[in-house]
Enzyme design. Sequence first.
Site, PDB file in Angstrom:
ATOM      1  N   TYR A 111      50.352  20.845  18.317  1.00 23.84           N
ATOM      2  CA  TYR A 111      50.393  22.111  17.434  1.00 23.84           C
ATOM      3  C   TYR A 111      51.512  21.771  16.248  1.00 23.84           C
ATOM      4  CZ  TYR A 111      49.186  25.767  21.057  1.00 23.84           C
ATOM      5  OH  TYR A 111      48.950  26.141  21.666  1.00 23.84           O
ATOM      6  N   VAL A 135      48.504  33.044  15.193  1.00 26.19           N
ATOM      7  CA  VAL A 135      50.330  31.996  14.543  1.00 26.19           C
ATOM      8  C   VAL A 135      50.326  31.786  13.590  1.00 26.19           C
ATOM      9  CG1 VAL A 135      49.720  31.638  17.740  1.00 26.19           C
ATOM     10  CG2 VAL A 135      48.763  29.658  16.191  1.00 26.19           C
ATOM     11  N   HIS A 194      49.758  36.664  20.530  1.00 24.17           N
ATOM     12  CA  HIS A 194      49.982  35.405  20.476  1.00 24.17           C
ATOM     13  C   HIS A 194      50.867  34.549  20.070  1.00 24.17           C
ATOM     14  CE1 HIS A 194      45.576  36.366  21.687  1.00 24.17           C
ATOM     15  NE2 HIS A 194      46.072  37.418  22.336  1.00 24.17           N
ATOM     16  N   CYS A 246      63.193  27.183  24.051  1.00 23.57           N
ATOM     17  CA  CYS A 246      63.345  25.758  25.085  1.00 23.57           C
ATOM     18  C   CYS A 246      61.639  26.416  26.243  1.00 23.57           C
ATOM     19  CB  CYS A 246      64.550  26.455  25.726  1.00 23.57           C
ATOM     20  SG  CYS A 246      64.778  25.477  27.221  1.00 23.57           S
ATOM     21  N   CYS A 282      65.045  27.856  29.709  1.00 18.57           N
ATOM     22  CA  CYS A 282      65.744  28.719  29.253  1.00 18.57           C
ATOM     23  C   CYS A 282      65.542  29.817  28.186  1.00 18.57           C
ATOM     24  CB  CYS A 282      67.378  28.385  29.083  1.00 18.57           C
ATOM     25  SG  CYS A 282      67.743  27.366  27.691  1.00 18.57           S
ATOM     26  N   CYS A 318      65.687  21.145  23.854  1.00 17.41           N
ATOM     27  CA  CYS A 318      66.676  22.230  24.205  1.00 17.41           C
ATOM     28  C   CYS A 318      68.238  21.912  23.504  1.00 17.41           C
ATOM     29  CB  CYS A 318      66.359  22.844  25.213  1.00 17.41           C
ATOM     30  SG  CYS A 318      67.794  24.500  25.336  1.00 17.41           S
ATOM     31  N   CYS A 345      70.244  23.603  27.026  1.00 16.33           N
ATOM     32  CA  CYS A 345      70.206  22.632  28.468  1.00 16.33           C
ATOM     33  C   CYS A 345      69.371  21.484  28.224  1.00 16.33           C
ATOM     34  CB  CYS A 345      69.026  23.572  29.071  1.00 16.33           C
ATOM     35  SG  CYS A 345      67.892  23.527  29.603  1.00 16.33           S
ATOM     36  N   ASN A 395      32.484  39.884   9.873  1.00 17.13           N
ATOM     37  CA  ASN A 395      32.692  38.676  10.979  1.00 17.13           C
ATOM     38  C   ASN A 395      30.830  37.935  10.552  1.00 17.13           C
ATOM     39  OD1 ASN A 395      32.195  36.275  13.289  1.00 17.13           O
ATOM     40  ND2 ASN A 395      33.636  37.799  14.454  1.00 17.13           N
TER      41      ASN A 395
HETATM   42  C1  BJW Z   1      35.209  34.411   9.891  1.00 12.70           C
HETATM   43  C2  BJW Z   1      35.184  33.575   9.103  1.00 12.70           C
HETATM   44  C3  BJW Z   1      35.772  33.651   7.957  1.00 12.70           C
HETATM   45  C4  BJW Z   1      34.866  31.865  11.158  1.00 12.70           C
HETATM   46  N1  BJW Z   1      35.758  35.360   8.242  1.00 12.70           N
HETATM   47  N2  BJW Z   1      35.317  35.983  10.529  1.00 12.70           N
HETATM   48  C5  BJW Z   1      39.425  39.792  31.366  1.00 12.70           C
HETATM   49  C6  BJW Z   1      38.637  38.974  31.156  1.00 12.70           C
HETATM   50  C7  BJW Z   1      38.312  37.512  31.723  1.00 12.70           C
HETATM   51  C8  BJW Z   1      39.289  36.431  31.381  1.00 12.70           C
HETATM   52  C9  BJW Z   1      40.517  37.406  31.371  1.00 12.70           C
HETATM   53  C10 BJW Z   1      40.720  39.127  31.517  1.00 12.70           C
HETATM   54  N3  BJW Z   1      42.291  39.231  31.486  1.00 12.70           N
HETATM   55  C11 BJW Z   1      42.517  38.175  30.771  1.00 12.70           C
HETATM   56  C12 BJW Z   1      42.230  36.846  31.087  1.00 12.70           C
HETATM   57  C13 BJW Z   1      42.222  35.582  31.267  1.00 12.70           C
HETATM   58  C14 BJW Z   1      42.404  35.090  29.519  1.00 12.70           C
HETATM   59  C15 BJW Z   1      41.390  35.276  28.761  1.00 12.70           C
HETATM   60  O1  BJW Z   1      41.068  35.993  28.012  1.00 12.70           O
HETATM   61  N4  BJW Z   1      40.398  34.482  28.971  1.00 12.70           N
HETATM   62  C16 BJW Z   1      39.309  33.829  28.604  1.00 12.70           C
HETATM   63  C17 BJW Z   1      39.215  32.972  27.607  1.00 12.70           C
HETATM   64  C18 BJW Z   1      38.155  34.279  29.107  1.00 12.70           C
HETATM   65  N5  BJW Z   1      43.591  35.649  29.017  1.00 12.70           N
HETATM   66  C19 BJW Z   1      45.076  35.205  29.203  1.00 12.70           C
HETATM   67  O2  BJW Z   1      45.162  34.202  30.119  1.00 12.70           O
HETATM   68  C20 BJW Z   1      45.978  36.219  28.395  1.00 12.70           C
HETATM   69  N6  BJW Z   1      46.900  35.811  29.529  1.00 12.70           N
HETATM   70  C21 BJW Z   1      47.137  36.825  30.920  1.00 12.70           C
HETATM   71  O3  BJW Z   1      45.959  37.924  30.691  1.00 12.70           O
HETATM   72  O4  BJW Z   1      48.062  36.852  31.079  1.00 12.70           O
HETATM   73  C22 BJW Z   1      48.303  37.752  32.417  1.00 12.70           C
HETATM   74  C23 BJW Z   1      49.814  38.095  32.904  1.00 12.70           C
HETATM   75  C24 BJW Z   1      50.233  39.129  33.316  1.00 12.70           C
HETATM   76  C25 BJW Z   1      51.178  39.455  33.933  1.00 12.70           C
HETATM   77  C26 BJW Z   1      51.717  38.185  34.166  1.00 12.70           C
HETATM   78  C27 BJW Z   1      51.576  37.469  33.678  1.00 12.70           C
HETATM   79  C28 BJW Z   1      50.236  37.015  33.135  1.00 12.70           C
HETATM   80  C29 BJW Z   1      46.822  35.087  27.431  1.00 12.70           C
HETATM   81  C30 BJW Z   1      45.855  34.797  26.172  1.00 12.70           C
HETATM   82  C31 BJW Z   1      46.496  33.769  25.405  1.00 12.70           C
HETATM   83  C32 BJW Z   1      45.879  33.269  24.116  1.00 12.70           C
HETATM   84  N7  BJW Z   1      46.113  32.301  23.291  1.00 12.70           N
HETATM   85  C33 BJW Z   1      45.616  31.539  22.021  1.00 12.70           C
HETATM   86  C34 BJW Z   1      46.149  30.885  21.894  1.00 12.70           C
HETATM   87  C35 BJW Z   1      47.705  30.514  20.806  1.00 12.70           C
HETATM   88  C36 BJW Z   1      48.132  29.444  20.720  1.00 12.70           C
HETATM   89  C37 BJW Z   1      47.142  29.017  19.778  1.00 12.70           C
HETATM   90  O5  BJW Z   1      46.745  29.392  18.473  1.00 12.70           O
HETATM   91  O6  BJW Z   1      46.459  27.256  20.179  1.00 12.70           O
HETATM   92  O7  BJW Z   1      45.121  32.314  21.461  1.00 12.70           O
HETATM   93  S1  BJW Z   1      43.554  31.130  22.791  1.00 12.70           S
HETATM   94  C38 BJW Z   1      43.171  31.732  21.466  1.00 12.70           C
HETATM   95  O8  BJW Z   1      42.428  32.922  21.814  1.00 12.70           O
HETATM   96  C39 BJW Z   1      44.330  31.982  20.002  1.00 12.70           C
HETATM   97  C40 BJW Z   1      43.392  33.454  19.428  1.00 12.70           C
HETATM   98  O9  BJW Z   1      44.523  33.994  19.271  1.00 12.70           O
HETATM   99  C41 BJW Z   1      42.322  33.735  20.598  1.00 12.70           C
HETATM  100  C42 BJW Z   1      41.208  34.390  20.182  1.00 12.70           C
HETATM  101  O10 BJW Z   1      40.868  33.474  19.145  1.00 12.70           O
HETATM  102  P1  BJW Z   1      39.928  33.807  17.712  1.00 12.70           P
HETATM  103  O11 BJW Z   1      41.140  34.344  17.294  1.00 12.70           O
HETATM  104  O12 BJW Z   1      38.809  35.059  17.788  1.00 12.70           O
HETATM  105  O13 BJW Z   1      39.145  32.541  17.688  1.00 12.70           O
HETATM  106  P2  BJW Z   1      38.066  32.265  17.736  1.00 12.70           P
HETATM  107  O14 BJW Z   1      37.644  30.676  16.984  1.00 12.70           O
HETATM  108  O15 BJW Z   1      37.600  32.158  19.467  1.00 12.70           O
HETATM  109  O16 BJW Z   1      36.683  33.165  16.689  1.00 12.70           O
HETATM  110  C43 BJW Z   1      36.614  32.553  15.817  1.00 12.70           C
HETATM  111  C44 BJW Z   1      36.148  33.899  15.212  1.00 12.70           C
HETATM  112  O17 BJW Z   1      36.001  33.943  13.648  1.00 12.70           O
HETATM  113  C45 BJW Z   1      34.311  34.174  14.994  1.00 12.70           C
HETATM  114  O18 BJW Z   1      34.402  34.862  16.208  1.00 12.70           O
HETATM  115  C46 BJW Z   1      33.545  33.284  13.907  1.00 12.70           C
HETATM  116  O19 BJW Z   1      32.015  34.013  13.682  1.00 12.70           O
HETATM  117  C47 BJW Z   1      34.595  34.573  12.402  1.00 12.70           C
HETATM  118  N8  BJW Z   1      34.778  34.167  11.588  1.00 12.70           N
HETATM  119  N9  BJW Z   1      35.140  32.239   9.278  1.00 12.70           N
HETATM  120  C48 BJW Z   1      35.350  35.913   8.879  1.00 12.70           C
HETATM  121  N10 BJW Z   1      35.458  33.463   6.862  1.00 12.70           N
HETATM  122 ZN    ZN Z   2      66.763  25.217  27.054  1.00 14.73          ZN
END
Ligand code: BJW
Ligand code: ZN
Length: 263
Positions: free
Chosen positions: A69, A105, A121, A129, A132, A161, A164, A227
């Site tokens: 990160y 992010v 996200h 932390c 905490c 942190c 803590c 896209n």
């Molecule tokens: C261009 C381009 C150009 C290129 N111009 N375009 C339902 C179904 C299945 C699974 C689940 C579900 N509900 C929940 C889940 C589980 C899970 C999930 O979704 N899993 C799937 C992968 C299967 N979701 C979670 O776990 C979420 N939490 C949750 O559900 O909690 C439940 C809960 C409730 C109550 C209490 C406790 C729990 C949390 C999801 C968090 C995702 N976090 C991340 C990491 C963030 C930090 C980091 O960056 O490291 O967020 S994962 C990652 O994916 C990041 C992104 O924001 C996110 C989306 O990705 P994004 O932005 O779409 O990027 P890419 O790389 O995938 O795509 C890029 C696109 O750009 C492509 O299409 C290219 O073609 C295009 N492109 N150049 C325009 N120039």
């Molecule tokens: Zn702490």
Amino acid sequence: MTGPELAEAGRLLAAARRPVVFTGAGMSAESGVPTFRDAQTGLWQRYDPQELATPAAFRADPALVWGWYEARRHGVLRARPNPGHRAVAAIQARLPETVVITQNVDDLHERGGVPAPVRLHGSLFAPRCSACARPAPVLSDLPPPSDPPEPHDGPLDPPACGGCGAPVRPGVVWFGEALPSAALDAAVEAASGCDLLLTVGTSALVHPAAEIPLVAAGLGAPVVQVNPVPTPLDAICAVNLRGPAGEMLPALVRAAWPDADAG
Ligand code: BJW
Ligand code: ZN
């Protein structure tokens, strides 16, 4: 750039009063910030981003995850908003009820002129932390953002942190974690009340964020997608603009408002 799709998307934008712009990693790709599912570079090539972005990965190897990160944060500090970010700001300037919802992010929407995107996200710039939740300062070993920092590479122990002593973690939402409820509520409310949803640069694979365009479409709002490649959202889109955000979004703004400064 011309074409019937662009003209139709321009008409939809010109007719909108309360658009939502929903963005993913592709929005920042032309700024040099790798998309989430892109191949990792350098040292990180050995790791699957989907496996690093979890609470279990941080527990197992905090230095590996914190270092990844920090490397990404340094990369974002060296990046600049691209014409796509500025075109989104131009839409919001023209239509003040525009809501920008981002999964990213980085801070490129803010630096591109959108002061308060809804962040689903979290942020690379809001560490806290791991025990905490006390907010922690962003590491101050860097020169100011105007002065490009040296790239960080490799594992790095997270700071402790100040309250803590537990390890500080990135302020992002990992797989299996709940999205911030205020942001998710604001996103659902905006998508429910919008008259156009513009989805930009997301693979639409990660839930619940990927449901935001579906909420708008389900209530009758047209969805326009930018896209270069197909996504699961193609089927619900009124218009698919196949191309990069940095080119398509300024062209879309010019198609909607020929007099506009599209960034
Ligand atoms: C261009 C381009 C150009 C290129 N111009 N375009 C339902 C179904 C299945 C699974 C689940 C579900 N509900 C929940 C889940 C589980 C899970 C999930 O979704 N899993 C799937 C992968 C299967 N979701 C979670 O776990 C979420 N939490 C949750 O559900 O909690 C439940 C809960 C409730 C109550 C209490 C406790 C729990 C949390 C999801 C968090 C995702 N976090 C991340 C990491 C963030 C930090 C980091 O960056 O490291 O967020 S994962 C990652 O994916 C990041 C992104 O924001 C996110 C989306 O990705 P994004 O932005 O779409 O990027 P890419 O790389 O995938 O795509 C890029 C696109 O750009 C492509 O299409 C290219 O073609 C295009 N492109 N150049 C325009 N120039
Ligand atoms: Zn702490």
